[in-house]
Design a protein around this motif. Structure first.
Motif, PDB file in Angstrom:
ATOM      1  N   PHE B 108       0.788  -1.233   0.000  1.00  0.00           N
ATOM      2  CA  PHE B 108       0.000   0.000   0.000  1.00  0.00           C
ATOM      3  C   PHE B 108       0.813   1.273   0.000  1.00  0.00           C
ATOM      4  O   PHE B 108       0.248   2.354  -0.118  1.00  0.00           O
ATOM      5  CB  PHE B 108      -0.971  -0.011   1.184  1.00  0.00           C
ATOM      6  N   ALA B 109       2.120   1.192   0.107  1.00  0.00           N
ATOM      7  CA  ALA B 109       2.925   2.407   0.022  1.00  0.00           C
ATOM      8  C   ALA B 109       3.792   2.377  -1.229  1.00  0.00           C
ATOM      9  O   ALA B 109       3.762   3.287  -2.043  1.00  0.00           O
ATOM     10  CB  ALA B 109       3.782   2.581   1.278  1.00  0.00           C
ATOM     11  N   VAL B 110       4.548   1.284  -1.388  1.00  0.00           N
ATOM     12  CA  VAL B 110       5.429   1.203  -2.543  1.00  0.00           C
ATOM     13  C   VAL B 110       4.630   1.114  -3.838  1.00  0.00           C
ATOM     14  O   VAL B 110       4.933   1.768  -4.840  1.00  0.00           O
ATOM     15  CB  VAL B 110       6.381  -0.003  -2.417  1.00  0.00           C
ATOM     16  N   LYS B 111       3.568   0.303  -3.815  1.00  0.00           N
ATOM     17  CA  LYS B 111       2.822   0.091  -5.058  1.00  0.00           C
ATOM     18  C   LYS B 111       1.837   1.207  -5.344  1.00  0.00           C
ATOM     19  O   LYS B 111       1.086   1.140  -6.311  1.00  0.00           O
ATOM     20  CB  LYS B 111       2.080  -1.249  -4.976  1.00  0.00           C
ATOM     21  N   ASN B 112       1.827   2.242  -4.499  1.00  0.00           N
ATOM     22  CA  ASN B 112       0.932   3.366  -4.740  1.00  0.00           C
ATOM     23  C   ASN B 112       1.641   4.382  -5.620  1.00  0.00           C
ATOM     24  O   ASN B 112       2.616   5.002  -5.181  1.00  0.00           O
ATOM     25  CB  ASN B 112       0.535   3.979  -3.383  1.00  0.00           C
ATOM     26  N   PRO B 113       1.210   4.604  -6.864  1.00  0.00           N
ATOM     27  CA  PRO B 113       1.937   5.496  -7.768  1.00  0.00           C
ATOM     28  C   PRO B 113       1.843   6.964  -7.349  1.00  0.00           C
ATOM     29  O   PRO B 113       2.628   7.786  -7.796  1.00  0.00           O
ATOM     30  CB  PRO B 113       1.244   5.268  -9.119  1.00  0.00           C
ATOM     31  N   LEU B 115       2.335   8.052  -4.286  1.00  0.00           N
ATOM     32  CA  LEU B 115       3.176   8.328  -3.122  1.00  0.00           C
ATOM     33  C   LEU B 115       4.636   8.440  -3.512  1.00  0.00           C
ATOM     34  O   LEU B 115       5.156   7.592  -4.212  1.00  0.00           O
ATOM     35  CB  LEU B 115       3.061   7.213  -2.083  1.00  0.00           C
ATOM     36  N   SER B 116       5.298   9.509  -3.030  1.00  0.00           N
ATOM     37  CA  SER B 116       6.747   9.566  -3.170  1.00  0.00           C
ATOM     38  C   SER B 116       7.304   9.016  -1.879  1.00  0.00           C
ATOM     39  O   SER B 116       6.952   9.454  -0.792  1.00  0.00           O
ATOM     40  CB  SER B 116       7.202  11.015  -3.339  1.00  0.00           C
ATOM     41  N   LEU B 117       8.196   8.043  -1.974  1.00  0.00           N
ATOM     42  CA  LEU B 117       8.667   7.397  -0.752  1.00  0.00           C
ATOM     43  C   LEU B 117       9.730   8.201  -0.031  1.00  0.00           C
ATOM     44  O   LEU B 117      10.289   7.744   0.942  1.00  0.00           O
ATOM     45  CB  LEU B 117       9.160   5.987  -1.076  1.00  0.00           C
ATOM     46  N   GLN B 118      10.043   9.393  -0.507  1.00  0.00           N
ATOM     47  CA  GLN B 118      11.024  10.211   0.199  1.00  0.00           C
ATOM     48  C   GLN B 118      10.340  11.183   1.147  1.00  0.00           C
ATOM     49  O   GLN B 118      10.977  11.812   1.965  1.00  0.00           O
ATOM     50  CB  GLN B 118      11.893  10.998  -0.801  1.00  0.00           C
ATOM     51  N   SER B 119       9.023  11.349   1.027  1.00  0.00           N
ATOM     52  CA  SER B 119       8.344  12.302   1.911  1.00  0.00           C
ATOM     53  C   SER B 119       7.326  11.548   2.760  1.00  0.00           C
ATOM     54  O   SER B 119       7.002  10.404   2.456  1.00  0.00           O
ATOM     55  CB  SER B 119       7.666  13.388   1.085  1.00  0.00           C
ATOM     56  N   PRO B 120       6.841  12.174   3.837  1.00  0.00           N
ATOM     57  CA  PRO B 120       5.915  11.485   4.742  1.00  0.00           C
ATOM     58  C   PRO B 120       4.744  10.840   3.997  1.00  0.00           C
ATOM     59  O   PRO B 120       4.185  11.420   3.076  1.00  0.00           O
ATOM     60  CB  PRO B 120       5.427  12.620   5.650  1.00  0.00           C
ATOM     61  N   ILE B 121       4.398   9.641   4.428  1.00  0.00           N
ATOM     62  CA  ILE B 121       3.352   8.869   3.757  1.00  0.00           C
ATOM     63  C   ILE B 121       1.990   9.440   4.141  1.00  0.00           C
ATOM     64  O   ILE B 121       1.574   9.384   5.287  1.00  0.00           O
ATOM     65  CB  ILE B 121       3.436   7.389   4.173  1.00  0.00           C
TER      66      ILE B 121
END
Lengths: 162, 140
Positions: B108-113, B115-121
């Motif tokens: 749910f975080a990585v596969k979410n297009p 979301l940028s994984l460098q900023s707060p989820i």
């Protein structure tokens, strides 16, 4: 950085042994075979050991501070892939910690024994300046004896269990 | 008993924080506390690397008289830090973190297009799935 040791030259840091022989010469010389090479980590200097201990002291305090539960102690056990660190803190804040492998038992007891040795051979030594690095021969000797006892007990236990 | 959870990226920014049964707050702002926790983790990692008899060792967990802190680090530098009660064994805590990574973070975080994984989820789906996951683990 790596320390190479062979059975004839002992521990070697860098390219030269203590007797100024180039380690590459030893390897190239067919007369020194059969040769056993072991690689390991450079031993920490006395200064570095003091630094590591201070770092642990701070980590111990921070762990108590960020605790989600009130009245937490500091770090009592620390686990990694290859070893376990166990720490005992006295009421005066002196901390004893040991690095053991996963199978070691009886660490609580070991730490209490070391505390006993500390009070007997260090604190009761009139020439020992408080809070300075410990250089008391009797402490070292008896510490070695206690460690040997524990190692023998662990070996005996694992032998009887297997 | 799971007390709280932090997720940090490789730069040390806190991507996510959540607490469930935390009884004591530090008297610092959230920012300061996150920086303290991350700083402590960083020091723990270098301490372990230096003091270990084996050169390729990594920190996994520590325990005090009241809680256990477990850390799971991915090769990309994302660190999951979870504080649990002592009744949860070291192995269980590690399993929870690993499942959390596999079933919640990756899904749910990585596969979410978006979301940028460098900023707060900032995703309600992620939050809900994480809460559901933790609640199911606490009921076990």
């Amino acid at each position: 950085k790596a320390v190479v040791s062979t059975q004839s030259t002992g521990a070697v840091t860098g390219l030269y042994t203590a007797g100024d022989r180039a380690i590459l010469d030893v390897i190239n010389d067919p007369a020194s075979y059969p040769l056993t090479l072991t690689f390991g980590r450079t031993k920490a200097s006395a200064n570095e050991k003091l630094m590591l201990a201070s770092i642990f002291h701070s980590l111990f305090a921070i762990a108590a501070k960020i605790s989600p539960i009130e009245q937490s102690s500091g770090i009592k056990e620390l686990h990694t892939e290859k070893f376990t660190l166990r720490c005992f803190q006295t009421i005066t804040g002196v901390k004893f910690f040991v690095i053991v492998d996963q199978k070691q038992t009886g660490c609580e007891h070991l730490l209490l024994r070391i505390y006993e040795l500390y009070t007997d051979y260090v604190l009761k030594n009139p020439f020992y300046p408080i809070d300075m690095p410990i250089r008391c021969e009797l402490f070292d000797q008896n510490l070695r004896k206690v460690i040997e006892q524990v190692e023998r007990a662990t070996a005996y236990n694992s032998a009887t269990l297997s | 008993m799971i007390y709280n959870l932090y997720i940090f990226n490789s730069a040390g920014d806190c991507l996510y924080y959540s607490e469930w049964r935390r009884k004591k707050q530090t008297d610092m702002s959230k920012d300061e506390e996150n920086k303290l926790v991350y700083g402590m983790l960083h020091s723990l990692k270098s301490f372990v690397a230096r003091i270990s008899p084996d050169t390729s060792d990594s920190f996994q967990s520590y325990q005090t008289s009241t809680y256990r802190l477990s850390m799971y680090e991915t090769p990309s530098g994302v660190k999951f830090v979870m504080n649990t009660g002592l009744e949860l064994s070291l192995q269980s805590a590690r399993e929870i973190l690993h499942s959390l990574y596999k079933e919640v973070y990756v899904e749910f975080a990585v596969k979410n297009p978006m979301l940028s994984l460098q900023s707060p989820i900032d995703s309600e789906l992620f939050r809900d799935k994480l809460e559901a996951f933790i609640n199911s683990k606490m009921r076990e």
